[in-house]
Design an enzyme around this catalytic site. Structure first.
Site, short mmCIF file in Angstrom:
data_model
loop_
_atom_site.label_atom_id
_atom_site.label_comp_id
_atom_site.label_asym_id
_atom_site.label_seq_id
_atom_site.Cartn_x
_atom_site.Cartn_y
_atom_site.Cartn_z
N CYS A 70 0.95 -0.99 0.21
CA CYS A 70 -0.09 -0.11 -0.17
C CYS A 70 0.72 1.27 0.04
CB CYS A 70 -0.59 -0.08 1.60
SG CYS A 70 -0.13 -0.04 2.87
N ASP A 106 -7.78 5.19 -1.36
CA ASP A 106 -7.40 4.51 -0.61
C ASP A 106 -6.15 3.39 -1.70
OD1 ASP A 106 -7.16 2.03 1.12
OD2 ASP A 106 -9.36 2.27 1.87
N HIS A 127 -6.12 0.40 -0.62
CA HIS A 127 -6.18 -1.22 -0.46
C HIS A 127 -7.34 -1.43 -1.14
CE1 HIS A 127 -4.05 0.38 3.22
NE2 HIS A 127 -4.23 -0.66 2.99
#
Length: 403
Positions: free
Chosen positions: A101, A284, A286
Site C-alpha cells: 500500500c 485508498d 486497498h
C-alpha cells in the site's frame, strides 16, 4: 426517503438487510439495489460552508461538488494488483495485497507530479481520453518489469535499501526509492529531493535543479530549472498526530505547490490529496484489482483498464486519526514556484507556529549531521510475519526526531 445523517443511514441499512432476508426473488433484489444506488448520496464530501482544498485548489462543497468529484477522479489512483509477473524471479510474489500500500501511494504522488508537469494541474480525465502523453505516463506505472515505476522496480530498489520484497515501506523509504528511480527516466524531466531531519536546505535544491547549458553557436549560457518533486518526511507525534500540527497540515494542502501527503492511519497507507475542516481527503490503495495493460487504449479491454486507475469518490478521516509518520509532498515546476513555496513556508508554517512542522534554511548548519539518505523505516518484517497476529503495526520512520 434519502438518509440525511449517520443514524438514519444505520437504520436504512438495517431495513435493507431485513429486506434481503425476506425476499428470495433475485429480480426484486436487483431492482431494490438500483433504487438504493439512486437515492443514496455518496459520503465523500460533507455538505459544509467550510472550503474544500484539493492539491492547492479551493472549492465550495455546496456549489462545486461536481467540480470536486471531477478533480478527484482525474487523479491517478493506483491500487493493489494480482496476477502480475512474479517480482524478482519465477518464485516471486505475484500480488502486493497486504504489503504494497505504501508503494502504491508513492506511485500516486509521482504520477500526479508527472501529470502536473506534462499535462498541467488543471488537466481533467474522462473515460474516452486518448491523450498520448497521459497514456505514456500511465504506462510507466504498469505492473511489469519494464515499466520504470512499476511495483517490480520499486520493490527491488527497496531491497537495495534493506527492505526485502514483501516488507512494508514507510514514507521515507518510498521517497528514497522514488528518488533513485527517477534518475533513470530521462523523459520525465523530473528530479526528486528528500529533505532530511525536518529541514529544507535551499542551497541543496538550487544545486540540484539549476543547470547551465551552452547556447548553440555562442559562448553564452542559459540557466534551466529542472522540475522538482520535494518530499519532506516528518514525524508529527509518537503514536498519533500531535494536535499542534493540525493547522500546518491544513495549510500545506492550500499551497499551489501541494502534491498531497504520503501517510495513512495505523496499519494502513493512504494518499491524502486535500482537506475540509479538520478532515483529510484521501485515495485508498486497498482495493485488489486484476493486472491489466492500457497500452494505446485501442481495445475495450484497454479502455476498461484505464478506468481502473481512477477512483470515482474519495474518502475522508479526521486529521487526528492519521499516523504521525508522514511525508509532505510539493511540486515546483519552475524556479519561481520554488521561491514562492519558500516564502509561503516561512509566512504560513514557520512564523505563526510555536512548533513548525519543518524548517527552511539557505545553507546547511556547519554542525548539522543529516540522517543518511539510505536510512530506512523501522520494522524489518514481512507481511507473512504479521499474519495471525493482532494486526498492530506502526509503519514508522524511527530515524526522524519526535517533535
Amino acid at each position: 426517503m434519502r438518509p440525511e445523517n449517520q443514524t438514519q443511514k444505520r437504520q436504512f441499512f438495517k431495513q435493507m438487510r431485513r429486506f434481503f432476508r425476506n425476499h428470495n426473488d433475485m429480480a426484486v433484489k436487483l431492482k431494490y439495489l438500483a433504487c438504493l444506488e439512486a437515492t443514496l448520496e455518496p459520503d465523500d464530501i460533507p455538505k459544509t460552508t467550510e472550503p474544500v482544498w484539493v492539491l492547492g485548489k479551493r472549492y465550495n462543497a455546496i456549489h462545486d461538488i461536481n467540480k470536486i468529484r471531477q478533480d478527484v477522479v482525474s487523479k491517478v489512483w493506483i491500487t493493489y494488483r494480482k496476477n502480475f509477473i512474479p517480482i524478482g524471479g519465477n518464485e516471486g510474489l505475484t500480488s502486493d495485497k497486504g504489503w504494497g500500500c505504501m508503494l502504491r501511494c508513492g506511485q500516486m504522488v509521482l504520477a500526479q507530479a508527472l501529470v502536473s508537469l506534462h499535462l498541467g494541474r488543471d488537466w481533467l480525465w474522462d473515460p474516452q481520453t486518448a491523450d498520448q502523453t497521459y497514456l505514456k505516463i500511465l504506462r510507466k506505472f504498469q505492473d511489469s518489469r519494464q515499466a520504470p515505476y512499476s511495483i517490480h522496480q520499486i520493490a527491488l530498489m527497496g531491497a537495495s535499501l534493506g527492505k526485502a520484497v514483501g516488507q512494508w515501506f514507510g514514507p521515507n523509504t518510498v521517497a528514497q526509492v522514488l528518488k533513485k528511480l527517477v534518475k533513470y527516466d530521462e523523459w520525465s524531466k523530473l528530479t526528486i529531493h528528500v529533505a532530511l531531519d525536518n529541514t529544507v536546505v535551499v542551497s541543496d535544491i538550487i544545486e540540484l535543479c539549476l543547470t547551465k547549458n551552452k547556447l548553440d553557436g555562442a559562448n553564452l549560457t542559459k540557466t534551466d530549472w529542472k522540475p522538482l518533486l520535494l518530499i519532506v518526511p516528518l514525524r508529527l507525534g509518537l503514536t498519533e498526530i500531535n494536535p499542534i500540527y493540525i493547522s500546518g497540515i491544513q495549510k500545506c494542502f492550500q499551497f499551489k505547490q501541494s502534491l498531497g501527503v504520503i501517510g495513512g492511519k495505523p496499519n494502513v497507507a493512504l494518499y491524502f490529496i486535500g482537506c475540509v475542516g479538520k478532515e483529510v481527503i484521501y485515495l485508498d490503495p486497498h482495493h485488489t484489482q486484476k493486472t491489466c495493460t492500457v497500452d494505446d487504449k485501442m481495445t475495450d479491454e484497454q479502455i476498461e483498464a484505464d478506468s481502473t486507475y481512477h477512483c470515482k469518490y474519495a474518502s475522508r478521516i479526521n486529521i487526528l486519526r492519521m499516523d504521525p509518520s508522514v511525508a509532505m509532498c510539493f511540486f515546483c515546476k519552475t524556479e519561481a514556484d520554488f521561491n514562492e513555496f519558500c516564502q509561503r513556508v516561512k509566512s504560513d508554517l514557520i512564523d505563526p507556529e510555536k512548533e513548525p512542522m519543518f524548517e527552511i534554511c539557505y545553507n546547511k548548519p556547519k554542525e548539522w549531521s543529516p540522517t543518511l539518505e539510505n536510512a530506512v523505516d523501522a520494522g524489518n518484517a514481512s507481511f507473512s510475519d504479521f499474519q495471525g497476529t493482532s494486526g498492530k503495526f506502526f509503519d514508522s520512520d524511527h530515524e526522524f526526531e519526535i517533535l
